[in-house]
Design an enzyme around this catalytic site. Sequence first.
Site, PDB file in Angstrom:
ATOM      1  N   PHE A 131       0.805  -1.221   0.000  1.00  0.00           N
ATOM      2  CA  PHE A 131       0.000   0.000   0.000  1.00  0.00           C
ATOM      3  C   PHE A 131       0.835   1.266   0.000  1.00  0.00           C
ATOM      4  O   PHE A 131       0.366   2.320  -0.414  1.00  0.00           O
ATOM      5  CB  PHE A 131      -0.950   0.012   1.211  1.00  0.00           C
ATOM      6  CG  PHE A 131      -0.262   0.268   2.536  1.00  0.00           C
ATOM      7  CD1 PHE A 131       0.070   1.548   2.951  1.00  0.00           C
ATOM      8  CD2 PHE A 131       0.053  -0.788   3.384  1.00  0.00           C
ATOM      9  CE1 PHE A 131       0.695   1.787   4.167  1.00  0.00           C
ATOM     10  CE2 PHE A 131       0.687  -0.563   4.600  1.00  0.00           C
ATOM     11  CZ  PHE A 131       1.014   0.728   4.996  1.00  0.00           C
ATOM     12  N   CYS A 133       9.716   1.255   3.452  1.00  0.00           N
ATOM     13  CA  CYS A 133      10.680   0.263   3.909  1.00  0.00           C
ATOM     14  C   CYS A 133      12.092   0.817   3.993  1.00  0.00           C
ATOM     15  O   CYS A 133      12.963   0.187   4.588  1.00  0.00           O
ATOM     16  CB  CYS A 133      10.656  -0.958   2.989  1.00  0.00           C
ATOM     17  SG  CYS A 133      11.295  -0.645   1.334  1.00  0.00           S
ATOM     18  N   GLU A 142       9.491  -3.794  13.016  1.00  0.00           N
ATOM     19  CA  GLU A 142       9.310  -2.767  11.993  1.00  0.00           C
ATOM     20  C   GLU A 142       7.977  -2.082  12.272  1.00  0.00           C
ATOM     21  O   GLU A 142       6.912  -2.679  12.107  1.00  0.00           O
ATOM     22  CB  GLU A 142       9.312  -3.374  10.593  1.00  0.00           C
ATOM     23  CG  GLU A 142       9.168  -2.324   9.502  1.00  0.00           C
ATOM     24  CD  GLU A 142       9.049  -2.913   8.111  1.00  0.00           C
ATOM     25  OE1 GLU A 142       9.470  -2.244   7.150  1.00  0.00           O
ATOM     26  OE2 GLU A 142       8.527  -4.037   7.976  1.00  0.00           O
TER      27      GLU A 142
END
Length: 500
Positions: free
Chosen positions: A150, A282, A383
């Site tokens: 997304f 990321c 994360e």
Amino acid sequence: MTKTVDHWIGGKAVEGTSGTYGPVTDPATGAVTTRVPFADVSEVDAAVAAAKTAYATWGTSSLAQRTSILFRFRALLDAHRDEIAALITAEHGKVHSDALGEVARGLEIVDLACGINVQLKGELSTQVASRVDVASIRQPLGVVAGITPFNFPAMVPMWMFPIAIACGNTFVLKPSEKDPSAPVRIAELLAEAGLPDGVFNVVHGDKAAVDRLLVHPDVAAVSFVGSTPIARHIHTTASAHGKRVQALGGAKNHMLVLPDADLDAAADAAVSAAYGSAGERCMAISAVVAVGPVGDELVAKIKERAEKIKIGPGTDPESEMGPLITAAHRDKVASYVTGAAAQGCEVVLDGTGHTVEGYEDGHWIGLSLLDRVPVTADAYRDEIFGPVLCVLRVDTYEEGLALINASPFGNGTAVFTRDGGAARRFQLEVEAGMVGVNVPIPVPVGYHSFGGWKDSLFGDHHIYGNDGTHFYTRGKVVTTRWPDPSDTPAGVDLGFPRTH
């Protein structure tokens, strides 16, 4: 009235038939604006079948035909970049400048694909033995699939499909169901550019659609970007079914700040890299490792800058950070901050509970800064994928390097220093796939490949660049021997002199 985003199969919009739909919200308001159909097995099979039919001619089409279509697509994408960015902002929530930047990075890979003829040049060795030549060539795989996240609904698909189709493959994209409109608009632009029906297809859905692509006998390769657990699942499942796989997983990117660093530059970099795009990327810097005595001053500078960031809807030109993608994700991110003090962290900034006037139902969270974070804290171990920055303290370069290398992730990292020797040593010793020297987010340009190490990548190939071309093609070596024309049978005269 809530609109519906259709699948794109065989060169046209196709309504969902499964009867199952998912909601798409405007993160700034929390309102459901769109519904997206979740494909069942038959719909995924229809997309793969369309791609397989198209491959029969696309796979043997000329490089000139493929690249001419991609050149036209590039022009259309450039002309519609504001429109694509607006779709991203409406469904993802990122500010317009971030969304425009996403489209620009996707255009880099389209540029690379437009010049794919250089990448696909083969090799030839003549006279390896008497009258024997050896040639190496690369050929497409067939139908390939992409499963994308997304956080970059336009850029990440463009990391995949331009190179894949330029190499002669046909493509089935399963984008995130949270922000599906940009990929469908891109499909329309590809069709307008003249891409034959079935070469590029889009099917929406959830795990059922993904799992069908992973086992479908006509899918030759799968590309994925997302979290590490899903990357591992995709790599394991698709590989077991004989498919080539590149699966990019999660990250915990560290920025090592040495005592000689320019602390103002380091603080600026930490704020932009940690909080840009609301930390939903990321390659975000989520852990700053301060070496020696610089920690206190660095934290103060980061705090000063973070407090000035304007949070608001992505449609507001003054906004520097937007909301998170969903309320559930916002709540999960907030939990790492509310539980941080009990796990030994010093909470310097607490962004939980942040709201924006006039948009109280949006998925808002403020910027959070945690200092003196122990490596056992959840905020460091996981994360987070949100605007939470952890600062860890170490005494020496060696201690900082060991801390970074002990992480199970190895996506990206950075070092801030004025010392070239220290920087050179770091780039050789750190265990990560992408390294920045005084660059906080070292995402490679299109003609270099993107990918991490350890639990940040499953499979042998990085994405785009030379690795992308190699992933979407397979090599073939041809050894040839022809008789000399003078050896032709008696009675056939080719005009060559007899030599024996």
